[in-house]
Design an enzyme around this catalytic site. Structure first.
Site, mmCIF file in Angstrom:
data_model
loop_
_atom_site.group_PDB
_atom_site.id
_atom_site.type_symbol
_atom_site.label_atom_id
_atom_site.label_comp_id
_atom_site.label_asym_id
_atom_site.label_seq_id
_atom_site.Cartn_x
_atom_site.Cartn_y
_atom_site.Cartn_z
ATOM 1 C CE LYS A 98 -2.544 0.277 3.591
ATOM 2 N NZ LYS A 98 -1.537 1.017 4.345
ATOM 3 C CB THR B 276 5.232 0.098 -2.454
ATOM 4 O OG1 THR B 276 5.987 -0.404 -1.347
ATOM 5 C CG2 THR B 276 6.090 0.069 -3.698
ATOM 6 N NE ARG C 209 -0.555 5.320 8.351
ATOM 7 C CZ ARG C 209 -0.797 4.032 8.595
ATOM 8 N NH1 ARG C 209 -1.205 3.645 9.778
ATOM 9 N NH2 ARG C 209 -0.631 3.139 7.650
ATOM 10 C CE LYS D 138 3.650 -2.082 7.856
ATOM 11 N NZ LYS D 138 2.738 -0.971 8.192
ATOM 12 C CB ALA E 285 -5.514 1.543 10.483
ATOM 13 C CG PHE F 64 -3.634 -2.420 8.890
ATOM 14 C CD1 PHE F 64 -2.504 -3.157 8.581
ATOM 15 C CD2 PHE F 64 -3.682 -1.782 10.114
ATOM 16 C CE1 PHE F 64 -1.443 -3.273 9.483
ATOM 17 C CE2 PHE F 64 -2.638 -1.892 11.029
ATOM 18 C CZ PHE F 64 -1.519 -2.636 10.700
ATOM 19 C CG PHE G 42 4.594 -9.792 -6.177
ATOM 20 C CD1 PHE G 42 5.547 -10.129 -5.233
ATOM 21 C CD2 PHE G 42 3.682 -8.796 -5.859
ATOM 22 C CE1 PHE G 42 5.593 -9.493 -4.005
ATOM 23 C CE2 PHE G 42 3.715 -8.153 -4.640
ATOM 24 C CZ PHE G 42 4.676 -8.506 -3.703
ATOM 25 C CD1 TRP H 177 8.506 -3.173 -4.240
ATOM 26 C CD2 TRP H 177 9.754 -4.147 -5.814
ATOM 27 N NE1 TRP H 177 9.533 -3.844 -3.606
ATOM 28 C CE2 TRP H 177 10.305 -4.446 -4.558
ATOM 29 C CE3 TRP H 177 10.368 -4.658 -6.971
ATOM 30 C CZ2 TRP H 177 11.452 -5.235 -4.414
ATOM 31 C CZ3 TRP H 177 11.502 -5.436 -6.833
ATOM 32 C CH2 TRP H 177 12.032 -5.713 -5.558
#
Length: 565
Positions: free
Chosen positions: A80, A82, A103, A114, A282, A310, A390, A418
């Site tokens: 998210k 990224t 954030r 994470k 969140a 999230f 991916f 990415w």
């Protein structure tokens, strides 16, 4: 650059460290028209905007706001942040004036499971290691302000307790920005009379602090101070509330937060300006960056891309029902990030098998994406699905996702930011511009202010989580009734629950329905302006995993960090 995700020859931190960066003073002048006198640099590549400048921008016209959310997160990864960065860079590729609003990462997850939270691959905000560690010290200031209030409570009791605080009813816990399960429940003030009166207490992680929520919702310094004063920290024996202002704490807390309140300016790898400011989770808080950063960015750029934490069931719902309700903001479009990998996990595939085509699992897992699309539409917003690519994704799998979205009347775009940065998300940017400029988004709050608190919780559970109902123990129901009677019934609710499922059981994937959401505790955040409903077994102080990320983080002989992400 590599052509597909997970084919990059370097780690995220290596990409960040090796990337050329513009001096932040030059970038602010050239991209935003901000003079050096309106910045307070923290080194060469990060700076705070002066609050005087922020105030001077209020009469400018406002740009368009794009909210990035996602499907329910899985260990497979969704990307998210990224995508938020890559989309902003892609808008710049289209010739638009864009900014990012993110954030600040918490040290807890950075050293826990994470890892960092500054994007990844060639779609990052930099300097990545600074952002993921101490940055400009905002979290330290928030923790200090929170704990100052805690110290003043116990000090007041020790020196005669003129306010008549019932030490059994002190609700203000302490905080630390680290995952430390041993601090969840403690007994403080041991060691004799000189150390005060022993009582049960505990710690939350800093991002769960009401001070963090206030910091991120305050419009300006005066609003910050007023909100801090309204924090309810305890009650007397006859249940009268004790506020921070009763203890004389609001002024000193504001003094600790005054410098932190100014937005932090950094840049993406491609030189797009970015505000990184504030960081409530969140799953236990409202999950959005600061109001000051978002509203300032909207005055400085034509397009502002921000994220909510999230999945859309937590982040987007709270963004609308808390942040937008309080500020009048409204997204022009919502980007829902999904990956083929994650959708296959929602369909029952195991993580070790995700590189193999599995159309059956993908079809089953698409129920999760459909649910989030429906939820965004319930909020009156137009979703665009970003298929974060991916390398193992097959043409058949991508086609299946596209077809499922088309059946819902929703645009789905494959994005490769990415691996390729903004260039890889240009098609996504075009789709977002078209959706935003269509004017079809008409944001709708999920519930009205005058709905009773218990019904607000039930509405979120039924409408967003598709629960059959909520369950409350008698003390929780009594506490909600007391909040209602005390005049707090018009506040929105902030649901704290696992981010990994629509239910309160983190193991249940997909799109379950007709479950029961158990509310085990409620907390009043009178200064922030919402009521927190803590559901299931969610913790406001996380613990470290069996193998913390901290084990792999190090500093080399040349002083360069390794292993941060």
């Amino acid at each position: 650059m590599p052509a597909s995700q997970h084919a990059a020859p370097k780690s995220d931190i290596a990409i960040s460290q090796d990337a050329p960066k513009r001096p932040i003073v030059d970038l602010a002048r050239e991209k935003l028209g901000i003079a050096a006198d309106d910045l307070e640099p923290y080194g060469r590549y990060k700076a705070k905007l002066s609050l005087d400048l922020v105030d001077s921008l209020k009469d400018r016209p406002q740009g368009r706001l794009i909210l990035v959310s996602a499907i329910t997160p899985t260990p497979a990864g969704e990307g998210k942040t990224t995508t938020t960065v890559g989309l902003a860079d892609a808008l710049v590729h289209l010739g638009e004036k864009a900014m990012v609003c993110l954030r600040e990462p918490s040290l807890g997850p950075s050293f826990g499971q994470k890892g960092g939270a500054a994007g990844g691959g060639y779609a990052q905000v930099v300097p990545m290691e600074d952002i993921n560690l101490h940055f400009t010290g905002d979290f330290h200031a928030i923790g200090a302000a929170h704990n100052l209030l805690a110290a003043m409570i116990d000090n007041h009791i020790y020196w005669g307790n003129a306010l008549g605080i019932d030490s059994r009813r002190v609700t203000w816990r302490r905080v630390v920005d680290m995952n430390d399960r041993a601090l969840r429940d403690i007994v403080c003030s041991l060691g004799g009379a000189a150390n005060g009166f022993p009582r049960e207490a505990g710690f939350d992680i800093t991002v769960a602090s009401e001070v963090m929520a206030i910091f991120c919702l305050a419009r300006d310094l005066a609003d910050l101070k007023a909100r801090l004063g309204e924090i309810i920290v305890a009650s007397t024996r006859d249940r009268a509330p004790i506020r921070a202002r009763d203890l004389g704490a609001a002024g000193a807390m504001t003094a600790l937060l005054k410098e932190a309140l100014a937005p932090n300016l950094v840049q993406t790898l491609e030189g797009t300006p970015a505000f990184v400011h504030g960081g409530p989770f969140a799953n236990i808080a409202h999950g959005c960056n600061s109001v000051i950063a978002t509203t300032t960015a909207l005055k400085l750029a034509d397009w502002v891309v921000t994220e909510a934490g999230f999945g859309a069931d937590l982040g987007a719902e709270k963004f609308v029902d808390i942040k937008c309700r309080m500020t009048g903001l409204a997204p022009d479009c919502v980007v829902l990030v999904a990956t083929v990998r994650a959708l296959k996990m929602h369909g029952g595939a195991k993580k070790e098998d995700l590189r193999h085509e599995n159309l059956a699992a993908l079809e089953e897992g698409l129920s999760n994406l459909r649910r989030h699309v429906e939820n965004v539409q319930k909020l009156g917003l137009v979703p665009v699905v970003a298929i974060n690519r991916f390398s193992a994704d097959t043409p058949a799998e991508v086609a299946l996702v596209r077809d499922a979205c088309a059946a819902l009347g929703v645009t789905a775009v494959v994005a490769d930011h990415w691996a390729e940065g903004g260039k890889g998300a240009v098609d996504l940017a075009r789709a977002v511009v078209a959706a935003a400029e269509s004017g079809r988004s008409r944001m709708t709050l999920l519930y009205p202010d005058d709905m009773p608190l218990i019904e607000k919780i039930r509405t979120v559970a039924r409408e967003i989580y598709r629960a059959k109902d909520i369950a409350l123990d008698a003390p929780v129901a009594e506490q909600l009734a007391a909040y209602q009677a005390a005049g707090f019934g018009r506040l929105p609710v902030c649901i704290a629950k696992t981010q990994y499922s629509f239910t309160t059981n983190h193991e249940i994937k997909g799109a379950p329905a007709d479950h029961i959401v158990h509310v085990r505790e409620v907390r009043l955040a009178a200064g922030a302006g919402f009521v927190v409903a803590i559901c299931g077994d969610i913790m406001t102080m996380p613990g470290l995993p069996r193998l913390p990320a901290a084990v792999g983080i190090d500093v080399g002989p040349d002083g360069r960090l390794t292993g941060l992400f």
